[in-house]
Design a protein around this motif. Structure first.
Motif, PDB file in Angstrom:
ATOM      1  N   ALA A 163      -5.935   1.786 -10.248  1.00  0.00           N
ATOM      2  CA  ALA A 163      -5.471   3.003  -9.566  1.00  0.00           C
ATOM      3  C   ALA A 163      -4.191   2.727  -8.773  1.00  0.00           C
ATOM      4  O   ALA A 163      -3.224   3.494  -8.837  1.00  0.00           O
ATOM      5  N   GLY A 164      -4.158   1.614  -8.031  1.00  0.00           N
ATOM      6  CA  GLY A 164      -2.961   1.278  -7.258  1.00  0.00           C
ATOM      7  C   GLY A 164      -1.753   0.995  -8.136  1.00  0.00           C
ATOM      8  O   GLY A 164      -0.647   1.459  -7.868  1.00  0.00           O
ATOM      9  N   ALA A 165      -1.968   0.240  -9.215  1.00  0.00           N
ATOM     10  CA  ALA A 165      -0.853  -0.072 -10.122  1.00  0.00           C
ATOM     11  C   ALA A 165      -0.330   1.175 -10.815  1.00  0.00           C
ATOM     12  O   ALA A 165       0.886   1.334 -11.006  1.00  0.00           O
ATOM     13  N   THR A 166      -1.234   2.077 -11.173  1.00  0.00           N
ATOM     14  CA  THR A 166      -0.818   3.322 -11.831  1.00  0.00           C
ATOM     15  C   THR A 166       0.016   4.184 -10.894  1.00  0.00           C
ATOM     16  O   THR A 166       1.035   4.760 -11.306  1.00  0.00           O
ATOM     17  N   ILE A 215       1.885   3.177  -8.450  1.00  0.00           N
ATOM     18  CA  ILE A 215       3.207   2.560  -8.296  1.00  0.00           C
ATOM     19  C   ILE A 215       4.057   2.763  -9.544  1.00  0.00           C
ATOM     20  O   ILE A 215       5.231   3.131  -9.456  1.00  0.00           O
ATOM     21  N   LEU A 216       3.480   2.531 -10.716  1.00  0.00           N
ATOM     22  CA  LEU A 216       4.260   2.628 -11.954  1.00  0.00           C
ATOM     23  C   LEU A 216       4.719   4.051 -12.248  1.00  0.00           C
ATOM     24  O   LEU A 216       5.829   4.261 -12.723  1.00  0.00           O
ATOM     25  N   CYS A 225       8.126   0.762  -4.879  1.00  0.00           N
ATOM     26  CA  CYS A 225       7.074   0.223  -4.009  1.00  0.00           C
ATOM     27  C   CYS A 225       6.358  -0.956  -4.656  1.00  0.00           C
ATOM     28  O   CYS A 225       5.269  -1.324  -4.217  1.00  0.00           O
ATOM     29  N   GLY A 226       6.939  -1.560  -5.671  1.00  0.00           N
ATOM     30  CA  GLY A 226       6.266  -2.628  -6.402  1.00  0.00           C
ATOM     31  C   GLY A 226       6.122  -3.926  -5.634  1.00  0.00           C
ATOM     32  O   GLY A 226       5.254  -4.719  -5.941  1.00  0.00           O
ATOM     33  N   VAL A 232      -0.793   4.192   0.690  1.00  0.00           N
ATOM     34  CA  VAL A 232      -1.990   4.285  -0.159  1.00  0.00           C
ATOM     35  C   VAL A 232      -2.192   3.006  -0.962  1.00  0.00           C
ATOM     36  O   VAL A 232      -3.300   2.469  -1.037  1.00  0.00           O
ATOM     37  N   THR A 233      -1.126   2.480  -1.561  1.00  0.00           N
ATOM     38  CA  THR A 233      -1.288   1.283  -2.396  1.00  0.00           C
ATOM     39  C   THR A 233      -1.541   0.033  -1.562  1.00  0.00           C
ATOM     40  O   THR A 233      -2.188  -0.897  -2.046  1.00  0.00           O
ATOM     41  N   SER A 234      -1.074   0.000  -0.329  1.00  0.00           N
ATOM     42  CA  SER A 234      -1.416  -1.123   0.543  1.00  0.00           C
ATOM     43  C   SER A 234      -2.914  -1.126   0.834  1.00  0.00           C
ATOM     44  O   SER A 234      -3.563  -2.182   0.827  1.00  0.00           O
TER      45      SER A 234
END
Length: 199
Positions: free
Chosen positions: A124-127, A129-130, A136-137, A168-170
């Protein structure tokens, strides 16, 4: 110097006193108010034959800079508080689910559920970002250093979208169990928030 000059002028020369020069009184500046101190501008300083000018980093008054710093600090405190709460409750949920599965179906199934939850959160986090914010990578620290040194090569780096995606991704990276800390993204989130507040 002024006292020595007065003494020289008052001393008699060849028996005759030298008439004193009328030196006007130097007006004393009024004591500055709080607003004068907070809104002062850099001034040039003259030393011997050189003129030193203090660097101008911005054209904003000092009071406005203090307000921006205060809003950024309070905003970052709120963001960190909510992030830590979400990470804590998400990790508690993840391990509670694992413990329930271990109690019901055994250790092997509990380990598979733990791995499955971590993989889903990581995907979910990688999606996010991509697809939504490729800037935010990473941690964002090199980009912040470049920005602070005057490089404006990434105009889309400090945006509202990047701010929310990075928050969110952090959280998702910490919940997934990545061996990462929150320090780098927190610095970048603070820079992003300060940039948005000041603009």
């Amino acid at each position: 110097w002024l006292l020595a000059e007065e003494a020289r002028l008052a001393a008699p020369e060849n028996g005759r006193p030298i008439p004193a020069l009328a030196i006007p009184a130097i007006p004393q500046p009024a004591s500055p108010t709080l607003m004068d101190v907070l809104t002062r501008r850099p001034k040039a300083t003259r030393v011997a034959s050189c003129t030193f000018v203090q660097p101008k980093t911005h054209r904003l008054p000092d009071l406005l800079m203090w307000v921006i710093a205060l809003i950024t600090a309070v905003g970052m405190a709120g963001i960190n508080f909510v992030s830590l709460l979400l990470i804590e409750y998400s990790l508690k949920w993840k391990f509670d689910v694992m413990q329930h599965v271990i109690d019901s179906y055994g250790v092997a199934m509990g380990m598979l559920v733990l791995i499955g939850i971590s993989v889903c959160v990581a995907i979910a986090g990688a999606t996010i970002i991509l697809w939504y914010a490729p800037n935010c990578g990473g941690s964002g620290l090199p980009e912040v250093k470049c920005y602070l040194n005057g490089s404006h090569v990434l105009p889309s780096f400090f945006t509202v979208r990047n701010l929310f995606v990075r928050i969110v991704t952090s959280i998702l990276a910490n919940v997934a169990g990545y061996p990462v800390g929150r320090e780098g993204p927190t610095v970048t989130i603070g820079g992003n928030l300060a940039s948005l507040v000041s603009h």
